[in-house]
Write a protein that holds these residues in place. Structure first.
Motif, PDB file in Angstrom:
ATOM      1  N   TRP A 125      93.839  50.292  95.804  1.00 39.37           N
ATOM      2  CA  TRP A 125      94.778  48.930  95.240  1.00 39.37           C
ATOM      3  C   TRP A 125      94.128  47.675  95.662  1.00 39.37           C
ATOM      4  O   TRP A 125      94.327  46.606  94.924  1.00 39.37           O
ATOM      5  CB  TRP A 125      96.156  49.095  95.406  1.00 39.37           C
ATOM      6  CG  TRP A 125      96.972  50.070  94.751  1.00 39.37           C
ATOM      7  CD1 TRP A 125      96.629  50.926  93.963  1.00 39.37           C
ATOM      8  CD2 TRP A 125      98.387  49.775  94.530  1.00 39.37           C
ATOM      9  NE1 TRP A 125      97.755  51.625  93.407  1.00 39.37           N
ATOM     10  CE2 TRP A 125      98.760  50.706  93.493  1.00 39.37           C
ATOM     11  CE3 TRP A 125      99.380  48.888  94.764  1.00 39.37           C
ATOM     12  CZ2 TRP A 125     100.137  51.103  93.296  1.00 39.37           C
ATOM     13  CZ3 TRP A 125     100.706  48.863  94.176  1.00 39.37           C
ATOM     14  CH2 TRP A 125     100.955  50.121  93.620  1.00 39.37           C
ATOM     15  N   GLY A 126      93.307  47.555  96.610  1.00 39.18           N
ATOM     16  CA  GLY A 126      92.854  46.376  97.203  1.00 39.18           C
ATOM     17  C   GLY A 126      93.243  46.277  98.794  1.00 39.18           C
ATOM     18  O   GLY A 126      93.282  47.332  99.380  1.00 39.18           O
ATOM     19  N   GLU A 127      93.390  44.947  99.117  1.00 38.92           N
ATOM     20  CA  GLU A 127      93.501  44.693 100.647  1.00 38.92           C
ATOM     21  C   GLU A 127      95.019  44.081 100.706  1.00 38.92           C
ATOM     22  O   GLU A 127      95.482  43.204  99.883  1.00 38.92           O
ATOM     23  CB  GLU A 127      92.608  43.734 100.888  1.00 38.92           C
ATOM     24  CG  GLU A 127      91.148  44.222 101.078  1.00 38.92           C
ATOM     25  CD  GLU A 127      90.222  43.180 101.730  1.00 38.92           C
ATOM     26  OE1 GLU A 127      90.503  41.860 101.479  1.00 38.92           O
ATOM     27  OE2 GLU A 127      89.088  43.628 102.136  1.00 38.92           O
ATOM     28  N   PHE A 128      95.678  44.691 101.629  1.00 40.72           N
ATOM     29  CA  PHE A 128      96.921  44.214 102.034  1.00 40.72           C
ATOM     30  C   PHE A 128      97.229  43.678 103.411  1.00 40.72           C
ATOM     31  O   PHE A 128      96.848  44.383 104.230  1.00 40.72           O
ATOM     32  CB  PHE A 128      98.200  45.403 101.704  1.00 40.72           C
ATOM     33  CG  PHE A 128      97.898  45.635 100.152  1.00 40.72           C
ATOM     34  CD1 PHE A 128      98.987  45.334  99.389  1.00 40.72           C
ATOM     35  CD2 PHE A 128      96.890  46.839  99.690  1.00 40.72           C
ATOM     36  CE1 PHE A 128      99.127  45.763  98.083  1.00 40.72           C
ATOM     37  CE2 PHE A 128      96.991  46.986  98.595  1.00 40.72           C
ATOM     38  CZ  PHE A 128      98.094  46.659  97.655  1.00 40.72           C
ATOM     39  N   GLU A 129      98.343  43.004 103.638  1.00 44.08           N
ATOM     40  CA  GLU A 129      99.066  43.102 104.933  1.00 44.08           C
ATOM     41  C   GLU A 129     100.419  43.290 104.962  1.00 44.08           C
ATOM     42  O   GLU A 129     100.998  42.990 103.723  1.00 44.08           O
ATOM     43  CB  GLU A 129      98.801  41.734 105.804  1.00 44.08           C
ATOM     44  CG  GLU A 129      99.563  40.307 105.038  1.00 44.08           C
ATOM     45  CD  GLU A 129      99.554  39.051 106.188  1.00 44.08           C
ATOM     46  OE1 GLU A 129      98.632  38.977 106.864  1.00 44.08           O
ATOM     47  OE2 GLU A 129     100.360  38.375 105.645  1.00 44.08           O
ATOM     48  N   GLY A 130     100.913  43.810 105.910  1.00 43.84           N
ATOM     49  CA  GLY A 130     102.167  44.332 105.731  1.00 43.84           C
ATOM     50  C   GLY A 130     102.929  44.853 107.025  1.00 43.84           C
ATOM     51  O   GLY A 130     102.184  44.687 108.307  1.00 43.84           O
ATOM     52  N   ASP A 155     102.131  43.230 101.237  1.00 41.55           N
ATOM     53  CA  ASP A 155     101.735  41.641 100.435  1.00 41.55           C
ATOM     54  C   ASP A 155     100.178  42.045  99.991  1.00 41.55           C
ATOM     55  O   ASP A 155      99.258  41.915 100.962  1.00 41.55           O
ATOM     56  CB  ASP A 155     101.876  40.592 101.498  1.00 41.55           C
ATOM     57  CG  ASP A 155     101.824  39.259 100.805  1.00 41.55           C
ATOM     58  OD1 ASP A 155     101.367  39.284  99.450  1.00 41.55           O
ATOM     59  OD2 ASP A 155     102.090  38.263 101.463  1.00 41.55           O
ATOM     60  N   LYS A 156      99.835  41.791  99.002  1.00 42.73           N
ATOM     61  CA  LYS A 156      98.512  41.933  98.283  1.00 42.73           C
ATOM     62  C   LYS A 156      97.751  40.890  98.563  1.00 42.73           C
ATOM     63  O   LYS A 156      98.129  39.750  98.300  1.00 42.73           O
ATOM     64  CB  LYS A 156      98.431  42.512  96.977  1.00 42.73           C
ATOM     65  CG  LYS A 156      97.053  42.985  96.472  1.00 42.73           C
ATOM     66  CD  LYS A 156      97.110  43.566  95.324  1.00 42.73           C
ATOM     67  CE  LYS A 156      95.716  43.796  94.714  1.00 42.73           C
ATOM     68  NZ  LYS A 156      95.545  44.568  93.536  1.00 42.73           N
ATOM     69  N   ARG A 157      96.351  40.890  99.035  1.00 40.60           N
ATOM     70  CA  ARG A 157      95.442  39.699  99.275  1.00 40.60           C
ATOM     71  C   ARG A 157      94.691  39.554  97.866  1.00 40.60           C
ATOM     72  O   ARG A 157      94.165  40.536  97.346  1.00 40.60           O
ATOM     73  CB  ARG A 157      94.623  40.069 100.183  1.00 40.60           C
ATOM     74  CG  ARG A 157      93.521  38.933 100.757  1.00 40.60           C
ATOM     75  CD  ARG A 157      92.539  39.630 101.673  1.00 40.60           C
ATOM     76  NE  ARG A 157      91.661  38.492 102.323  1.00 40.60           N
ATOM     77  CZ  ARG A 157      90.802  38.768 102.957  1.00 40.60           C
ATOM     78  NH1 ARG A 157      90.324  39.732 103.214  1.00 40.60           N
ATOM     79  NH2 ARG A 157      90.212  37.491 103.638  1.00 40.60           N
ATOM     80  N   VAL A 158      94.847  38.307  97.433  1.00 41.47           N
ATOM     81  CA  VAL A 158      94.348  38.044  96.058  1.00 41.47           C
ATOM     82  C   VAL A 158      93.272  36.971  96.284  1.00 41.47           C
ATOM     83  O   VAL A 158      93.881  35.881  96.742  1.00 41.47           O
ATOM     84  CB  VAL A 158      95.360  37.709  95.112  1.00 41.47           C
ATOM     85  CG1 VAL A 158      94.499  37.429  93.676  1.00 41.47           C
ATOM     86  CG2 VAL A 158      96.107  39.048  94.734  1.00 41.47           C
ATOM     87  N   ASP A 159      92.172  36.920  95.873  1.00 43.04           N
ATOM     88  CA  ASP A 159      91.105  35.660  96.296  1.00 43.04           C
ATOM     89  C   ASP A 159      91.348  35.140  97.608  1.00 43.04           C
ATOM     90  O   ASP A 159      91.332  34.161  98.188  1.00 43.04           O
ATOM     91  CB  ASP A 159      91.367  34.617  95.352  1.00 43.04           C
ATOM     92  CG  ASP A 159      91.337  34.832  93.918  1.00 43.04           C
ATOM     93  OD1 ASP A 159      90.259  35.570  93.438  1.00 43.04           O
ATOM     94  OD2 ASP A 159      91.799  34.449  92.879  1.00 43.04           O
ATOM     95  N   GLY A 160      91.430  36.168  98.410  1.00 45.54           N
ATOM     96  CA  GLY A 160      91.427  35.989  99.947  1.00 45.54           C
ATOM     97  C   GLY A 160      92.821  35.728 100.527  1.00 45.54           C
ATOM     98  O   GLY A 160      92.778  35.497 101.885  1.00 45.54           O
ATOM     99  N   ILE A 239      92.046  38.430 108.164  1.00 46.66           N
ATOM    100  CA  ILE A 239      93.149  37.622 108.351  1.00 46.66           C
ATOM    101  C   ILE A 239      93.330  36.660 107.010  1.00 46.66           C
ATOM    102  O   ILE A 239      92.389  35.891 107.000  1.00 46.66           O
ATOM    103  CB  ILE A 239      93.209  36.948 109.484  1.00 46.66           C
ATOM    104  CG1 ILE A 239      93.167  37.693 110.831  1.00 46.66           C
ATOM    105  CG2 ILE A 239      94.526  36.040 109.715  1.00 46.66           C
ATOM    106  CD1 ILE A 239      93.033  37.028 112.199  1.00 46.66           C
ATOM    107  N   PRO A 240      94.276  37.048 106.076  1.00 41.83           N
ATOM    108  CA  PRO A 240      94.217  36.386 104.816  1.00 41.83           C
ATOM    109  C   PRO A 240      94.685  34.973 104.908  1.00 41.83           C
ATOM    110  O   PRO A 240      95.524  34.863 105.898  1.00 41.83           O
ATOM    111  CB  PRO A 240      95.033  37.189 104.021  1.00 41.83           C
ATOM    112  CG  PRO A 240      96.037  37.992 104.845  1.00 41.83           C
ATOM    113  CD  PRO A 240      95.047  38.116 106.165  1.00 41.83           C
ATOM    114  N   LYS A 241      94.200  34.298 104.183  1.00 41.43           N
ATOM    115  CA  LYS A 241      94.668  32.880 104.091  1.00 41.43           C
ATOM    116  C   LYS A 241      96.401  33.069 103.814  1.00 41.43           C
ATOM    117  O   LYS A 241      96.673  33.913 102.964  1.00 41.43           O
ATOM    118  CB  LYS A 241      94.056  32.139 103.018  1.00 41.43           C
ATOM    119  CG  LYS A 241      92.769  31.817 102.979  1.00 41.43           C
ATOM    120  CD  LYS A 241      91.999  31.170 101.919  1.00 41.43           C
ATOM    121  CE  LYS A 241      90.527  30.837 102.308  1.00 41.43           C
ATOM    122  NZ  LYS A 241      89.889  30.116 100.933  1.00 41.43           N
ATOM    123  N   GLY A 242      97.003  32.026 104.305  1.00 40.90           N
ATOM    124  CA  GLY A 242      98.355  32.232 104.246  1.00 40.90           C
ATOM    125  C   GLY A 242      99.064  33.286 104.743  1.00 40.90           C
ATOM    126  O   GLY A 242     100.316  33.705 104.601  1.00 40.90           O
TER     127      GLY A 242
END
Length: 246
Positions: A125-130, A155-160, A239-242
């Motif tokens: 599905w992509g990259e997530f933090e959770g 929470d899915k990471r979109v465009d970083g 570590i995603p933005k936000g």
């Protein structure tokens, strides 16, 4: 008599050929190089998973990097845990009666343990933090086995970046009685075309606020030497933005 390490050098070690007892002894002694101990731990986890021993389950380790773990004192966090139970109750009500009885019994168990694991996840599905809210107990007739429930919010990471809203929910209801046959109940929400119920969003936001309060509270931090060698524990791979977990 003082325990001794196995008479093996790095070239001859094949961890998969060692017994669980030998692997555990080597890990406890911590006399081998770090990378060798990681291999020992990987072999031990595989052997334990094959027999369904301990806390680990496929869904709370593969693909994840757990970078922090918080302890929930049951009495102190009673309201938070009750809120979680009320949140998942509509899902539990759709399951066969034996699962509903299991959840009721687990939640009332005086020996209940509860933790929140904060993680990165990479999958198709992509990259997530959770986070995973995990509740469990030792099985009465065999303390090497575990009953558990896992609520995983991501929470899915979109465009970083992440936006603080969850795109995926997974709930695993997992009594040992069925897990010994590799059976469990999974309830999922989320995906490209399915919204997540607002109640999960509210609970995630509250969990993030609690993370912010607990991250500097030493009494909340779970740590154990073995986590240094377990491949799904470690620093974040991104570590995603936000991020909600700074």
């Amino acid at each position: 008599m003082t325990a001794k390490t196995l008479p093996l050098d790095e070239k001859s070690i094949d961890p998969s050929t060692l017994s669980r007892e030998a692997l555990m002894r080597e890990l406890t002694l911590q006399k081998r190089p770090f990378r060798i101990l990681r291999e020992f731990m990987k072999a031990l986890e595989q052997k334990r998973a094959a027999k369904g021993l301990g806390w680990s389950r496929p869904w709370n380790k593969y693909g994840l990097t757990v970078f922090r773990t918080h302890i929930h004192p049951i009495g102190q966090d009673a309201k938070y845990l009750i809120d979680a139970r009320e949140l998942i109750q509509p899902c539990i009500a759709k399951l066969p009666d034996e699962y509903q009885l299991f959840v009721d019994d687990l939640w009332c168990d005086p020996n209940l343990k509860a933790f929140t694991f904060y993680h990165n996840n990479k999958d198709e599905w992509g990259e997530f933090e959770g986070l995973s809210l995990s509740l469990g107990r030792k099985v009465a007739h065999d303390p090497s086995k575990r009953d558990r429930i896992d609520l995983i919010l991501e929470d899915k990471r979109v465009d970083g970046a992440v936006d603080g809203s969850i795109e995926r929910v997974r709930l695993y209801v997992n009594p040992w009685l069925t897990y010994q046959n590799r059976e469990y109940k999974l309830i999922e929400q989320g995906g490209p075309f399915e919204p997540v119920d607002e109640g999960y969003q509210d609970f995630y936001q509250e969990s993030c606020r609690r993370y912010d309060r607990w991250k500097t509270d030493k009494s909340r931090q779970w740590s154990h030497w073995s986590a240094n060698y377990i491949e799904y524990f470690g620093p974040r791979c991104f570590i995603p933005k936000g991020s909600s977990f700074i």
